[in-house]
Every structure is written in structure tokens, then in C-alpha cells.
Scaffold this motif. Structure first.
Motif, mmCIF file in Angstrom:
data_model
loop_
_atom_site.group_PDB
_atom_site.id
_atom_site.type_symbol
_atom_site.label_atom_id
_atom_site.label_comp_id
_atom_site.label_asym_id
_atom_site.label_seq_id
_atom_site.Cartn_x
_atom_site.Cartn_y
_atom_site.Cartn_z
ATOM 1 N N TRP A 155 -45.702 -23.061 43.533
ATOM 2 C CA TRP A 155 -44.753 -23.842 42.926
ATOM 3 C C TRP A 155 -44.493 -23.090 41.489
ATOM 4 C CZ3 TRP A 155 -43.317 -28.016 45.955
ATOM 5 C CH2 TRP A 155 -44.147 -28.107 47.016
ATOM 6 N N ALA A 156 -43.142 -23.524 41.150
ATOM 7 C CA ALA A 156 -42.666 -22.961 39.697
ATOM 8 C C ALA A 156 -42.167 -24.334 39.024
ATOM 9 C CB ALA A 156 -41.378 -22.275 39.987
ATOM 10 N N GLU A 157 -42.631 -24.564 37.636
ATOM 11 C CA GLU A 157 -42.227 -25.827 36.997
ATOM 12 C C GLU A 157 -41.853 -25.370 35.561
ATOM 13 O OE1 GLU A 157 -44.348 -29.847 35.642
ATOM 14 O OE2 GLU A 157 -45.700 -28.499 36.632
ATOM 15 N N ASN A 158 -40.716 -26.163 35.241
ATOM 16 C CA ASN A 158 -40.218 -25.839 33.815
ATOM 17 C C ASN A 158 -40.822 -27.038 33.206
ATOM 18 O OD1 ASN A 158 -38.270 -26.633 31.731
ATOM 19 N ND2 ASN A 158 -37.653 -24.485 32.271
ATOM 20 N N ILE A 159 -41.698 -26.856 32.251
ATOM 21 C CA ILE A 159 -42.469 -27.723 31.768
ATOM 22 C C ILE A 159 -41.375 -28.620 30.936
ATOM 23 C CG2 ILE A 159 -44.391 -28.640 29.943
ATOM 24 C CD1 ILE A 159 -45.490 -27.567 32.498
ATOM 25 N N PRO A 160 -40.639 -28.305 29.863
ATOM 26 C CA PRO A 160 -39.884 -29.232 29.011
ATOM 27 C C PRO A 160 -38.766 -29.935 30.093
ATOM 28 C CG PRO A 160 -39.640 -26.780 28.343
ATOM 29 C CD PRO A 160 -40.210 -26.792 29.500
ATOM 30 N N SER A 161 -38.135 -29.537 31.181
ATOM 31 C CA SER A 161 -37.364 -30.224 31.793
ATOM 32 C C SER A 161 -38.427 -31.185 33.021
ATOM 33 C CB SER A 161 -36.428 -29.531 32.489
ATOM 34 O OG SER A 161 -37.088 -28.858 33.568
ATOM 35 N N GLY A 162 -39.532 -30.956 33.292
ATOM 36 C CA GLY A 162 -40.274 -31.376 34.240
ATOM 37 C C GLY A 162 -39.675 -31.024 35.604
ATOM 38 N N ALA A 163 -38.702 -30.293 35.809
ATOM 39 C CA ALA A 163 -38.302 -29.594 37.213
ATOM 40 C C ALA A 163 -39.390 -28.827 37.909
ATOM 41 C CB ALA A 163 -37.007 -28.836 36.956
ATOM 42 N N ARG A 164 -39.518 -29.248 38.916
ATOM 43 C CA ARG A 164 -40.780 -28.427 39.893
ATOM 44 C C ARG A 164 -40.061 -28.086 41.271
ATOM 45 N NH1 ARG A 164 -45.831 -30.022 42.971
ATOM 46 N NH2 ARG A 164 -47.401 -28.206 42.350
ATOM 47 N N GLN A 165 -40.141 -26.935 41.559
ATOM 48 C CA GLN A 165 -39.985 -26.608 43.069
ATOM 49 C C GLN A 165 -40.767 -25.659 43.729
ATOM 50 O OE1 GLN A 165 -35.912 -24.911 42.876
ATOM 51 N NE2 GLN A 165 -36.450 -23.473 41.549
ATOM 52 N N LYS A 166 -40.968 -25.553 44.990
ATOM 53 C CA LYS A 166 -41.646 -24.806 45.678
ATOM 54 C C LYS A 166 -40.938 -23.340 45.789
ATOM 55 C CE LYS A 166 -44.474 -24.269 49.721
ATOM 56 N NZ LYS A 166 -44.635 -25.253 51.153
ATOM 57 N N SER A 167 -41.590 -22.280 45.463
ATOM 58 C CA SER A 167 -40.794 -21.058 45.356
ATOM 59 C C SER A 167 -41.403 -20.270 46.686
ATOM 60 C CB SER A 167 -41.102 -20.222 44.082
ATOM 61 O OG SER A 167 -42.177 -19.853 44.079
ATOM 62 N N ASN A 168 -42.714 -20.127 47.221
ATOM 63 C CA ASN A 168 -43.082 -19.276 48.038
ATOM 64 C C ASN A 168 -44.098 -19.991 48.899
ATOM 65 O OD1 ASN A 168 -42.522 -17.742 45.261
ATOM 66 N ND2 ASN A 168 -42.056 -16.316 47.053
ATOM 67 N N GLU A 169 -44.304 -19.559 49.903
ATOM 68 C CA GLU A 169 -45.577 -19.734 50.721
ATOM 69 C C GLU A 169 -45.985 -18.437 51.561
ATOM 70 O OE1 GLU A 169 -43.694 -21.794 54.517
ATOM 71 O OE2 GLU A 169 -43.865 -23.178 52.724
#
Length: 173
Positions: free
Chosen positions: A96-110
Motif C-alpha cells: 500500500w502507498a499512502e500520501n500522509i498529508p492528503s490521507g490518500a491510500r491505494q494498493k500498488s502491488n501484490e
């Protein structure tokens, strides 16, 4: 004496990394090789928790990059053993990748990594049996044999005619 049985949750590992400038390419995206390195570490920790032994990487399945990971993002890698064989274990990773300031979190790999347990002389040794508890763990456990056979066929270590679990997907008995 046979190794004891263990639950999948006992191997669960979470690893976090902050993407810094030295981790990125000229587009300020995380370099794939750096991510694979971090994934290998997280998977090895998970495998070692299950085996209580030194483990070595035996294979890495296809890793697809769904979204670029940016400079400053926080990476969370979740790893858990999905099945144990005689001397090896399969580990599933979710990134998972998360941009802390915006709170956006998305799965990037498995991905799936395979590790082999070894003793101090680098000889393979038996690993504990894995007992799945949840429906998701059971699904991953059941699919692991097919994934293993596919790895062995692609690696030239198994004749495709002997891959009964794979053939069952395509041919009805």
C-alpha cells in the motif's frame, strides 16, 4: 520429530518505509528494484516467523506495478505465509502507498514469494505445517498448490503433464 503446526496469523508482518529521494527515479517515483528489495525483506521476516529458521528466497512471482509510488509516500508492506510445503513456504505480500498529508491510500502491488528453510550448513530442513483459520486464509492455502505447480512448470522443475492441480482448472475429469 516433525515440526509443529502454526497458524497463518503467527507469520503476519507489517513493514513501513518512507520513500526518500535516494529511493526514486528521475520522475520522483519509487524505483521498482527498491520496492522488490523491501518486499523481499518483509516476506523473509514473515517466513522466518513461521519456520523459526533462516530462510532463503527461492522464487518471486509476477509483480505488477498498478500505480506509481511517489517521493514522500509511506509504503506499508503486509506479508503472511499462505502455505507450507516440505521445506518451503509461500508468502503473500500486499503493498500500500499512502500520501500522509492528503490521507490518500491505494494498493500498488501484490506478489507471492517462496522461501526455503535452511540450517546453519545451508541444508534444507522441514518447516511447520500451516493451519488456515479464516475463509481468506483457506482460499489462499487452497490456491497455493496451483501456484506452486505453475512456478515449478515455468522453472523447468516439473513436467506440465504432472501438474494435476493446474490441469484440473482446464480439463474436467
Amino acid at each position: 520429530m516433525s515440526p509443529k503446526k502454526k497458524f497463518a496469523k503467527e507469520s503476519f508482518t507489517i513493514m513501513n518505509e518512507l520513500v526518500l529521494p535516494n529511493d526514486t527515479n528521475t520522475l520522483n517515483n519509487l524505483m521498482g528494484g527498491r520496492l522488490l528489495h523491501w518486499m523481499d525483506i518483509a516476506a523473509a521476516i514473515s517466513a522466518q516467523k513461521h519456520c523459526n529458521r533462516i530462510v532463503v528466497t527461492a522464487s518471486v512471482d509476477n509483480v505488477s506495478f498498478k500505480h506509481p509510488i511517489k517521493l514522500g509516500d509511506v509504503i506499508t508492506i503486509e506479508a503472511k505465509v499462505t502455505r507450507a510445503f516440505n521445506t518451503s513456504v509461500e508468502v503473500r505480500l500486499d503493498v500500500w502507498a499512502e500520501n500522509i498529508p492528503s490521507g490518500a491510500r491505494q494498493k500498488s502491488n501484490e506478489a507471492y514469494y517462496t522461501f526455503v528453510a535452511v540450517d546453519q550448513s545451508a541444508r534444507t530442513i522441514p518447516v511447520p505445517e500451516l493451519i488456515p483459520e479464516t475463509p481468506e486464509e483457506t482460499d489462499l492455502f487452497d490456491g497455493a498448490l496451483r501456484r506452486r505447480q505453475l512456478r515449478l512448470v515455468l522453472g523447468g522443475k516439473m513436467n506440465p503433464d504432472d501438474a494435476s492441480e493446474l490441469k484440473a482448472l482446464f480439463f474436467k475429469a
